[in-house]
Design an enzyme around this catalytic site. Structure first.
Site, PDB file in Angstrom:
ATOM      1  N   ARG A 190       0.813  -1.212   0.000  1.00 14.10           N
ATOM      2  CA  ARG A 190       0.000   0.000   0.000  1.00 14.10           C
ATOM      3  C   ARG A 190       0.852   1.271   0.000  1.00 14.10           C
ATOM      4  O   ARG A 190       0.332   2.375  -0.156  1.00 14.10           O
ATOM      5  CB  ARG A 190      -0.916   0.025   1.237  1.00 14.10           C
ATOM      6  N   LYS A 191       2.152   1.133   0.177  1.00 11.97           N
ATOM      7  CA  LYS A 191       3.020   2.293   0.257  1.00 11.97           C
ATOM      8  C   LYS A 191       3.469   2.713  -1.146  1.00 11.97           C
ATOM      9  O   LYS A 191       3.187   2.053  -2.142  1.00 11.97           O
ATOM     10  CB  LYS A 191       4.217   2.003   1.155  1.00 11.97           C
ATOM     11  N   VAL A 192       4.209   3.821  -1.218  1.00 17.10           N
ATOM     12  CA  VAL A 192       4.554   4.420  -2.508  1.00 17.10           C
ATOM     13  C   VAL A 192       5.501   3.527  -3.300  1.00 17.10           C
ATOM     14  O   VAL A 192       5.395   3.401  -4.513  1.00 17.10           O
ATOM     15  CB  VAL A 192       5.145   5.830  -2.290  1.00 17.10           C
TER      16      VAL A 192
END
Length: 388
Positions: A190-192
């Site tokens: 879910r992170k960049v």
């Protein structure tokens, strides 16, 4: 919804052949755990954020745990933090046997309110754990001004903030330099950027960095790379209690390729966030997130506050029915059963903004590959859902 119309996810990693080739490289090398790829990823990450050192671990929760241990948090201590964060933030404090003291947030940035910190400092306070929520930098300058008066270390939960920047002494600097004492990052999908899962600690303190490296591998006195490269037999020892918090070389190899993509990813996310801001500005009652003049967010999440007359769950259901994924506002740890068994130093009656943020906001889809048509669909459906 048309059968041909694809669902729009809340997030989607941007990965391709470069990452697949990197994983293959690590697999075929024969060294697949905490070896040369991890070391290279650490060096490249430290260079990117401007930190003196970076230590890779299995995820951000383990990074937070080690950071708290390094600054001396022990059973019976208190750590000032926010309830308005993924539960891992508070959990990492309890892993140390300490208690989280929850402080409320600012309603526009969803970050800790610096003006509320000093009131909850006690003789048991050992550290401050702040969160750069959804990639938006918190007001570190104000926070550090308070904590330095009490000689308290600042740990940054930068799980969402890789690529974000803060204006520091007149210069734009990356979150993770760090501007407190230790910063912790996540590479969850879910992170960049992602390595499947994984974490990183950055610090300017060489002794803490040394401790991280011992703790992450069961407290082993000699690393695998040193032992395997030695010309003489070495017997390792275990002088301290450690943990199995290692990152694999397969993950690190992928992370190195993701790091190369990061500038392009952040630029694209900032463009999408600006388009949301422009096209949602006239929706009556809808409140948009605020980026302070001293912050540049990577916009890991774009969180909007719904009009008072709108039901959060109904709006989310309307969007889901149209094939558009959303998430409710960031959770509040103090509302969970696991956090209703202790007598907290800061009760829920003082966490009004945190609770309202959870109950009245939602996070919109935002990812690098998001097309103009997908964003227009999300905007159109949200606009209609808000016109009740």
């Amino acid at each position: 919804m048309s059968e041909q119309m694809q669902n729009i996810p809340i997030a989607k990693p941007w990965m391709g052949e470069a990452e697949a080739d990197a994983a293959k490289r690590a697999i075929l090398s024969g060294w697949v755990t905490q070896g040369p790829e991890v070391a290279a990823f650490e060096q490249e990450f430290a260079t990117y954020v401007g930190a003196k050192s970076a230590c890779a671990v299995s995820n951000c929760t383990t990074a937070l745990h080690l950071a708290l241990l390094a600054v001396g948090v022990k059973p019976g201590d208190e750590v000032i933090t926010v309830s308005h964060s993924y539960i891992a933030t508070a959990n990492s404090i309890r892993y140390c046997g300490a208690l989280p003291v929850f402080v409320d947030i600012e309603p526009h940035t969803y970050n800790i309110n610096p003006t509320l910190i000093e009131a909850v400092v006690s003789d048991r306070t050992r550290a401050i754990l702040v969160v750069h929520q959804m990639g938006m930098p918190c007001d570190l300058k104000a926070i550090v001004e308070v904590t330095r008066r009490y000689n308290l270390p600042v740990i940054e939960d930068a799980a969402c903030a890789i690529g974000s920047e803060i204006l520091w002494n007149g210069e734009w600097e990356k979150i993770g330099k760090p501007h407190g004492d230790i910063a912790c990052f996540s590479f969850h999908p879910r992170k960049v950027i992602t390595t499947g899962d994984g974490g990183m600690l950055t610090t300017s303190n060489p002794e803490w960095d040394k401790q991280f490296r011992l703790w992450r591998q069961h407290g082993m006195s000699v690393s695998d790379t040193v032992r395997h490269g030695a010309k003489q037999v070495i017997f390792e020892t275990y002088p301290m209690l450690g943990y199995n918090y290692r990152m694999t070389d397969i993950q690190a190899a992928v992370g190195r390729e993701q790091l190369k993509r990061l500038p392009e990813i952040v630029a694209r996310r900032r463009l999408l966030a600006e388009q949301y801001r422009e096209k949602l500005a006239d929706v009556r009652g809808l409140k948009l997130p605020t980026e302070p003049v001293w912050a540049r967010s990577n916009w890991q999440g774009y969180c909007v506050r719904l009009p008072e007359e709108c039901d959060q769950k109904q709006v989310m259901q309307t969007m889901l029915d149209a094939g558009i994924s959303t998430r409710r506002g960031i959770m509040c740890a103090h509302r969970e059963a696991a956090y209703q068994i202790e007598a907290w130093s800061c009760g829920s009656d003082r966490l009004i903004e945190s609770e309202q943020a959870q109950d009245r906001t939602l996070v919109l889809p935002l990812f690098h590959q998001m097309t103009e048509e997908e964003q227009e669909r999300a905007i159109a459906v949200l606009t209609t859902a808000c016109q009740v």
